[in-house]
Write a protein that holds these residues in place. Structure first.
Motif, mmCIF file in Angstrom:
data_model
loop_
_atom_site.group_PDB
_atom_site.id
_atom_site.type_symbol
_atom_site.label_atom_id
_atom_site.label_comp_id
_atom_site.label_asym_id
_atom_site.label_seq_id
_atom_site.Cartn_x
_atom_site.Cartn_y
_atom_site.Cartn_z
ATOM 1 N N GLY A 273 0.835 -1.199 0.000
ATOM 2 C CA GLY A 273 0.000 0.000 0.000
ATOM 3 C C GLY A 273 0.863 1.240 0.000
ATOM 4 O O GLY A 273 2.096 1.169 -0.025
ATOM 5 N N GLU A 274 0.208 2.400 0.027
ATOM 6 C CA GLU A 274 0.933 3.664 0.055
ATOM 7 C C GLU A 274 1.507 3.909 1.448
ATOM 8 O O GLU A 274 1.042 3.344 2.447
ATOM 9 N N ALA A 275 2.520 4.764 1.497
ATOM 10 C CA ALA A 275 3.169 5.076 2.772
ATOM 11 C C ALA A 275 2.253 5.942 3.631
ATOM 12 O O ALA A 275 1.530 6.800 3.131
ATOM 13 N N VAL A 276 2.277 5.692 4.909
ATOM 14 C CA VAL A 276 1.603 6.532 5.892
ATOM 15 C C VAL A 276 2.695 7.162 6.745
ATOM 16 O O VAL A 276 3.294 6.493 7.600
ATOM 17 N N GLU A 277 2.960 8.443 6.459
ATOM 18 C CA GLU A 277 4.095 9.138 7.051
ATOM 19 C C GLU A 277 5.372 8.355 6.732
ATOM 20 O O GLU A 277 5.737 8.212 5.574
ATOM 21 N N ASP A 278 6.055 7.802 7.722
ATOM 22 C CA ASP A 278 7.312 7.096 7.475
ATOM 23 C C ASP A 278 7.171 5.589 7.647
ATOM 24 O O ASP A 278 8.155 4.894 7.937
ATOM 25 N N GLU A 279 5.969 5.054 7.493
ATOM 26 C CA GLU A 279 5.739 3.622 7.606
ATOM 27 C C GLU A 279 5.032 3.113 6.355
ATOM 28 O O GLU A 279 4.197 3.814 5.769
ATOM 29 N N ARG A 280 5.375 1.885 5.964
ATOM 30 C CA ARG A 280 4.786 1.307 4.757
ATOM 31 C C ARG A 280 4.770 -0.215 4.880
ATOM 32 O O ARG A 280 5.728 -0.801 5.387
ATOM 33 N N LYS A 281 3.685 -0.825 4.433
ATOM 34 C CA LYS A 281 3.558 -2.275 4.537
ATOM 35 C C LYS A 281 4.334 -2.951 3.402
ATOM 36 O O LYS A 281 4.266 -2.549 2.246
ATOM 37 N N LEU A 282 5.078 -4.015 3.757
ATOM 38 C CA LEU A 282 5.833 -4.808 2.796
ATOM 39 C C LEU A 282 5.337 -6.252 2.854
ATOM 40 O O LEU A 282 5.170 -6.815 3.947
ATOM 41 N N VAL A 283 5.107 -6.843 1.678
ATOM 42 C CA VAL A 283 4.624 -8.226 1.599
ATOM 43 C C VAL A 283 5.695 -9.073 0.920
ATOM 44 O O VAL A 283 6.225 -8.704 -0.131
ATOM 45 N N ILE A 284 6.028 -10.204 1.541
ATOM 46 C CA ILE A 284 7.007 -11.141 0.982
ATOM 47 C C ILE A 284 6.317 -12.495 0.849
ATOM 48 O O ILE A 284 5.732 -13.008 1.814
ATOM 49 N N GLU A 285 6.392 -13.077 -0.350
ATOM 50 C CA GLU A 285 5.704 -14.341 -0.617
ATOM 51 C C GLU A 285 6.709 -15.349 -1.162
ATOM 52 O O GLU A 285 7.546 -15.017 -2.001
ATOM 53 N N PHE A 286 6.608 -16.602 -0.667
ATOM 54 C CA PHE A 286 7.524 -17.642 -1.133
ATOM 55 C C PHE A 286 6.906 -19.016 -0.884
ATOM 56 O O PHE A 286 5.908 -19.155 -0.180
ATOM 57 N N ASP A 287 7.537 -20.020 -1.480
ATOM 58 C CA ASP A 287 7.076 -21.410 -1.336
ATOM 59 C C ASP A 287 7.731 -22.025 -0.109
ATOM 60 O O ASP A 287 8.955 -22.194 -0.072
ATOM 61 N N PRO A 288 6.969 -22.375 0.938
ATOM 62 C CA PRO A 288 7.572 -22.882 2.172
ATOM 63 C C PRO A 288 7.831 -24.388 2.156
ATOM 64 O O PRO A 288 8.415 -24.929 3.105
ATOM 65 N N GLY A 289 7.375 -25.085 1.131
ATOM 66 C CA GLY A 289 7.544 -26.536 1.122
ATOM 67 C C GLY A 289 6.712 -27.187 2.212
ATOM 68 O O GLY A 289 5.532 -26.854 2.409
ATOM 69 N N GLU A 290 7.336 -28.082 2.963
ATOM 70 C CA GLU A 290 6.620 -28.806 4.019
ATOM 71 C C GLU A 290 6.394 -27.950 5.259
ATOM 72 O O GLU A 290 5.627 -28.310 6.144
ATOM 73 N N ALA A 291 7.085 -26.795 5.364
ATOM 74 C CA ALA A 291 6.972 -25.970 6.567
ATOM 75 C C ALA A 291 5.605 -25.314 6.688
ATOM 76 O O ALA A 291 5.166 -24.965 7.787
ATOM 77 N N LYS A 292 4.930 -25.105 5.546
ATOM 78 C CA LYS A 292 3.616 -24.442 5.532
ATOM 79 C C LYS A 292 3.710 -23.066 6.204
ATOM 80 O O LYS A 292 4.506 -22.241 5.787
ATOM 81 N N ASP A 293 2.892 -22.804 7.247
ATOM 82 C CA ASP A 293 2.911 -21.472 7.858
ATOM 83 C C ASP A 293 3.985 -21.329 8.934
ATOM 84 O O ASP A 293 4.082 -20.285 9.591
ATOM 85 N N ASP A 294 4.795 -22.384 9.153
ATOM 86 C CA ASP A 294 5.880 -22.314 10.142
ATOM 87 C C ASP A 294 7.118 -21.723 9.453
ATOM 88 O O ASP A 294 8.140 -22.401 9.265
ATOM 89 N N ILE B 26 11.809 -5.068 -4.759
ATOM 90 C CA ILE B 26 10.457 -4.797 -4.285
ATOM 91 C C ILE B 26 9.627 -4.217 -5.426
ATOM 92 O O ILE B 26 9.956 -3.161 -5.979
ATOM 93 N N ALA B 27 8.550 -4.909 -5.784
ATOM 94 C CA ALA B 27 7.657 -4.444 -6.841
ATOM 95 C C ALA B 27 6.687 -3.405 -6.291
ATOM 96 O O ALA B 27 6.504 -3.271 -5.071
ATOM 97 N N ALA B 28 6.082 -2.644 -7.189
ATOM 98 C CA ALA B 28 5.173 -1.579 -6.772
ATOM 99 C C ALA B 28 3.917 -2.132 -6.106
ATOM 100 O O ALA B 28 3.397 -1.547 -5.158
ATOM 101 N N ASP B 29 3.421 -3.293 -6.596
ATOM 102 C CA ASP B 29 2.242 -3.911 -6.008
ATOM 103 C C ASP B 29 2.220 -5.386 -6.391
ATOM 104 O O ASP B 29 3.090 -5.864 -7.124
#
Length: 586
Positions: A51-72, A139-142
């Protein structure tokens, strides 16, 4: 959560004669397997802004394949000085079985990052299976932007419009520009106080022997040359240490500005006649040296001219310095020598041609009044330097003003009751010393705390006006400029510094004026200020892109990113600025 900790460990090894594995070899191999591994060239991990920056904070999303770890799984960033990632993570799993980690980026200075590096850690809860992978993610724009390939490095996107390319420049031409820029520095506002001292010196020299006048001219030139060689050495040292060098960078040092303010104040007080000090005296001799045209005075004036010249840039000087700062050490030295020769040449020529000094009046009692009059330009310089200290110390500069007042009073007591007095000279000297010492201990060290300037990262970003009704300046960043262009707004960017006299003159005469403000309001032009006062690295890098070694630099962008960005000249007029804004607005 990572808890930083340092600890020294040691062990003694007994060196054997035979090359064989120790009993701990298998244990070492097991732990080696746990070390993070570099990501595969075709890793599917990617990152984008949430999303857009709010003052000096901005959300970053990182996505990858965890294999057998799932959400761990989680992502741990490497440390960065301009920003940091929150230790907390929001971990979720997509319908395709990929892990999505959301973190908050907190920016302290500069631009939003174009990439982030760190570790993708799997099986956090099961320590026997815990493993990690090293990644460097652009880091991509969206989320819908093309996914960059993990492990590759990309530069942040350009601000918009044409990017600045450094053309192939002739060394001879740049050397000539440096020489010509040095000559023009003599008429820039920074050097005017020293010119007044040189006029006084020429009047005193007009009745002396030609040989002595020539010697003093050469000594003045030597003072300029030696000072520029020292500056060149500092620039080379900063570059060799991996730092980013810039013209006038010593003015970014708060302690240097404080000491220079004190020095110039001493010179002004001496010109006003508060005290007289011989060259053999200790302490405040610099004030007396500046107003005398002996060998020491001539050399010192050359040094003072160099110190006061560096906050200014002149036509032809900016491109020459931009070229020099990207070259080898030898080229930097030659370019600085060329500037020094240009700055010193007019005075050396006058000293070697006495006929050119015939227009000056003969020495007489009027010279004492002229000397006092010349103290006012020097006092104005001291006031300007005093104003700069606000950037570094804020409201604490009140105590710096009190120190300078005590210093002036101490020098008056010293000159009036010790030098020109006839009784109780010891008491006068003691009082002058106590006032000076009290000013240093209580004013400089105690209240001003001149060794501890304000942390520039503690200032919050926002919109500022230099005066009511003035231009609303937004904090510059490439992303902010690009966002304004995307919104259909023309953009004006002023790369400036509080110690840059040329920048201040441009703003007062040609930028923040009624006619320009009216056009900006009518055409919905957005203004950004890139503050180079503390010489932040991200602005130094941007100046380098535009082949500039320092400020001023004024850029005007069209909302159409295919249109060439306009780079305005160093010295501006209202017509130049209005014409550029008109072109950008279509």
């Amino acid at each position: 959560q990572c808890v930083p900790r340092d600890q020294d460990v040691s062990i003694k090894f007994a060196l054997g004669q035979a090359a064989k594995e120790s009993a701990s070899a298998n244990v070492l191999k097991q732990w080696q397997k746990k070390l993070p591994k570099p990501s595969e060239a075709k890793s599917s991990a990617k990152a984008w802004w949430g999303g857009e920056a709010v003052e000096d904070e901005r959300k970053l999303v990182i996505e990858f394949d965890p294999g057998e770890a799932k959400d761990d799984a989680d992502f741990f960033s490497l440390p960065y000085e301009p920003f940091e990632l929150s230790p907390e993570s929001k971990v979720s799993v997509t319908a395709e079985g990929r892990v999505r980690v959301e973190k908050t980026v907190m920016k302290f200075e500069g631009d939003w990052p174009g990439e982030v590096a760190g570790l993708l850690v799997l099986h956090l809860k099961d320590r026997d299976k815990t493993s990690a992978v090293e990644v460097k993610l652009p880091i991509a724009a969206d989320a819908n932007s093309p996914a960059p390939t993990a492990g590759t490095t990309t530069e942040p996107a350009a601000t918009g419009g044409s990017t600045a390319e450094t053309p192939q420049q002739s060394f001879g031409l740049m050397l000539f520009y440096a020489f010509l820029g040095g000559i023009i520095l003599n008429i820039m506002p920074c050097v005017l106080p020293v010119i007044s001292l040189k006029i006084l010196g020429f009047v005193k020299q007009s009745q002396e022997s030609p040989a002595r006048v020539r010697l003093l001219g050469l000594l003045y030139g030597a003072g300029v040359l030696v000072s520029f060689l020292i500056l060149a050495g500092i620039v080379i040292g900063v570059k060799s240490a991996g730092g980013l060098a810039g013209w006038g960078m010593q003015m970014s040092n708060p302690q240097f500005v404080v000491l220079l303010t004190i020095l110039v104040t001493l010179v002004a007080l001496n010109l006003f006649g508060l005290f007289e000090v011989t060259l053999g005296s200790v302490g405040v001799a610099a004030g007396s040296v500046a107003s005398k045209e002996g060998a020491g005075g001539a050399f010192f004036n050359g040094v003072l001219a160099t110190i006061l010249a560096t906050p200014c840039t002149a036509p032809f000087l900016a491109p020459a310095l931009g070229f020099a700062f990207s070259q080898s050490s030898g080229v930097i030295v030659l370019m600085f020598i060329a500037v020094a020769v240009g700055l010193a040449l007019p005075y050396v020529v006058l000293s070697w041609n006495p006929k050119l000094l015939r227009f000056l009046p003969k020495p007489g009692p009027w010279m004492e009044k002229f000397k006092i009059a010349m103290g006012f330009p020097m006092l104005g310089t001291a006031m300007w330097l005093f104003m700069l200290t606000y950037e570094y110390y804020g409201d604490r500069i009140l105590w710096f003003g009190i120190f300078l007042t005590l210093l002036a009073m101490a020098l008056w007591v010293f000159g009036e009751f010790f030098q020109r007095g006839t009784r109780r000279k010891g008491l006068a000297l003691a009082m002058a010393g106590l006032m000076t010492l009290g000013g240093v201990v209580f004013g400089l060290e105690g209240q001003l705390q001149w060794r501890n300037p304000i942390d520039p990262n503690s200032k919050s970003a926002g919109v500022v006006q230099d005066f009511p009704g003035g231009i609303k300046w937004h904090t510059w960043s490439p992303e902010a400029v690009a966002a304004a262009q995307k919104n259909g707004q023309p953009v004006l960017v002023d790369f400036t510094a509080k110690w840059c006299v040329t920048c201040i003159a441009n703003k007062k005469t040609s930028i923040d004026i009624e006619s320009v403000r009216a056009v900006m309001a009518d055409k919905n032009i957005k203004a950004f200020r890139a503050d180079y006062t503390r010489r932040p690295d991200h602005i130094t890098r941007e100046l380098t892109k535009w082949n500039r070694a320092g400020v001023p630099l004024v850029l005007v962008y069209s909302p159409d990113t295919t249109v060439q960005t306009q780079m305005l000249p160093e010295v501006l007029t209202p017509g130049i600025v209005l014409d550029a804004l008109g072109k950008a607005s279509g």
